[in-house]
Design a protein around this motif. Sequence first.
Motif, short mmCIF file in Angstrom:
data_model
loop_
_atom_site.label_atom_id
_atom_site.label_comp_id
_atom_site.label_asym_id
_atom_site.label_seq_id
_atom_site.Cartn_x
_atom_site.Cartn_y
_atom_site.Cartn_z
N ASN A 58 69.22 -64.49 29.25
CA ASN A 58 69.92 -63.48 30.06
C ASN A 58 69.15 -63.16 31.34
O ASN A 58 67.92 -63.10 31.32
CB ASN A 58 70.08 -62.19 29.25
N TYR A 59 69.92 -62.99 32.41
CA TYR A 59 69.37 -62.46 33.67
C TYR A 59 69.92 -61.05 33.87
O TYR A 59 71.13 -60.84 33.78
CB TYR A 59 69.82 -63.29 34.87
N ASP A 60 69.01 -60.13 34.15
CA ASP A 60 69.41 -58.77 34.50
C ASP A 60 68.97 -58.59 35.96
O ASP A 60 67.78 -58.44 36.23
CB ASP A 60 68.65 -57.81 33.57
N ALA A 76 64.46 -58.70 39.12
CA ALA A 76 65.09 -59.58 38.14
C ALA A 76 64.33 -59.45 36.84
O ALA A 76 63.11 -59.58 36.81
CB ALA A 76 65.07 -61.03 38.63
N TYR A 174 67.89 -65.03 43.84
CA TYR A 174 67.19 -64.52 42.65
C TYR A 174 66.30 -65.60 42.04
O TYR A 174 66.60 -66.79 42.17
CB TYR A 174 68.16 -63.93 41.61
N VAL A 176 65.04 -68.03 39.27
CA VAL A 176 66.00 -68.61 38.33
C VAL A 176 65.53 -69.97 37.83
O VAL A 176 64.80 -70.68 38.52
CB VAL A 176 67.38 -68.74 39.05
N THR A 185 73.69 -65.51 30.06
CA THR A 185 74.52 -64.36 30.39
C THR A 185 73.83 -63.57 31.50
O THR A 185 72.63 -63.74 31.76
CB THR A 185 74.74 -63.47 29.16
N TYR A 186 74.62 -62.71 32.16
CA TYR A 186 74.08 -61.95 33.30
C TYR A 186 74.58 -60.51 33.27
O TYR A 186 75.74 -60.25 32.92
CB TYR A 186 74.57 -62.52 34.65
N ILE A 188 74.66 -57.97 36.54
CA ILE A 188 74.35 -57.98 37.97
C ILE A 188 74.70 -56.61 38.55
O ILE A 188 75.84 -56.16 38.46
CB ILE A 188 75.15 -59.10 38.69
N SER A 227 73.79 -71.33 36.85
CA SER A 227 73.20 -70.49 37.90
C SER A 227 73.94 -70.56 39.24
O SER A 227 74.06 -69.56 39.93
CB SER A 227 71.73 -70.83 38.09
N ALA A 230 76.86 -67.99 39.89
CA ALA A 230 76.64 -66.55 40.12
C ALA A 230 76.85 -66.26 41.60
O ALA A 230 76.43 -67.02 42.46
CB ALA A 230 75.22 -66.18 39.70
#
Length: 473
Positions: A58-60, A76, A174, A176, A185-186, A188, A227, A230
């Motif tokens: 996951n990316y927050d 990030a 970002y 990555v 999952t993200y 954003i 990626s 996004a």
Amino acid sequence: MRVGLVAVVTVAALVVSGCTHTQTPVPTPSTVSLGPGADGIGDSLYPSAGNGGYDVGNYDLDVRYDPASKVLTGTAVISATATANLTAFDLDLHGLTVASATIDGADAKPSRHADELVLTPASRLPIGRQFHVTVKYSGVPVPYTDPSMGIDGFLATPDGATAIGEPEVAASWYPVNDHPRDKATYTIKITAPDGLQVFSNGVRTGSEPAGGGLSTTTWSVTSPMASYLATMVIGHYRVLEGTADGKPVLSGIDARLPATIDAQIRRTPEIVGYLATQFGPYPFDAMGGIVIDDDRVHFALENQTRPIYSNAFFRGGGDATVVIAHELAHQWYGDSVSVNSWVDIWLNEGFATYAEWLWTAHQGGPTVEATFDDTYDNTSAAVWQSPPGNPSKRELFGYSVYYRGAMTLEALRIKVGDDAFFRIIQDWAKQRAFGNGDTQQFITLAEHDSGQQLDAFFHTWLFGTTKPLRPTR
Ligand code: TRP
Ligand code: ZN
């Protein structure tokens, strides 16, 4: 998330995690110290894209953009699992300045090397370990200018910005693991001046004042996303909102563009509905589209749940639904099922071009057969010398990948018949949903579902350098 590698990783994890439970303070190098994660994931066309040694879950992303100064400021938080024993590893980051980086709260000693952000954990991360990386960064984003691709990346506009590009865009806004093989999952969060509209992927879950004339919108992407898909778009936009099949529909059209465009974008749920009759259920929980007014961008991109369209497709008030059908077809082929390597790109573009042919016929235009014949007859000799199954970097988005790719699918349909053909393409979408696939895996599935030996067929259409015989219906 790397669906295809789960089995391999699990076996390796069992073997090595045994070592971590021994009392030996210095493990033997052959079993443990695999050293730094590789600075690329192993893509033949883009050797430094992505990284080895870990898998992002996951990316927050929490980013703020100021259109006046063009400065992007971000935090990030990346949740990942080590897939090797890591003494160091990389994230991809293009331009921008890193203020700090931590791993599970401890300084990660960030350093930069070209487009790699190198991080060093305080102590080795053993294979299988879950960890959180927090990177604080800022700067004026620098686009990519690959001569064969035009301008890609986080593009500043007079009143905002658009993040758009393929394969290269993500690392310009970002940090990555920048390769479709490591989907995640993200969440954003985007903070921008009040009065501007903001768009990203997935479901908009919040919109609130941030003080100082700023507002924050939050977007939730609950299905794994490659990626490059996004995006964030900021500017003056007309917003179209609704629901379809209980799912939120949210679109934007640059406010300077003619209102006639709105009616075409409003057909998004209808086109998704038609494509679902051909490909199986729509994979995502939201949909929409964004039409930008930026003369540097001549194409459309299949950003997950919310493709971005150049206004060029809508000039003259003609029918733009063919390009809308193309980008929406990518939601199945490209976004839900993503390429394993960039060389597999015909699995995206050939399918999306075939969807254009299906949609055209559905709308009462030429039949798929007629479009195939026309394309087959009018394709130049150079294209027959350029195999779509093995494109060079320069030909990644060339005519062969799109049109010979689509012709390959129609030739397959003629060879195996309608029933087997639609079973194959629907099974491809279903079995590999939210994951990845490569050309060999597609061939294996086609052989399984049709009961036919298809190696020679696919060799001719995807890898051959001479014009295949006209298929007989
Ligand atoms: N995948 C895009 C399509 O739908 C084409 C594309 C390739 C593109 N690279 C891009 C679009 C960069 C915008 C920017 O066919
Ligand atoms: Zn496409």
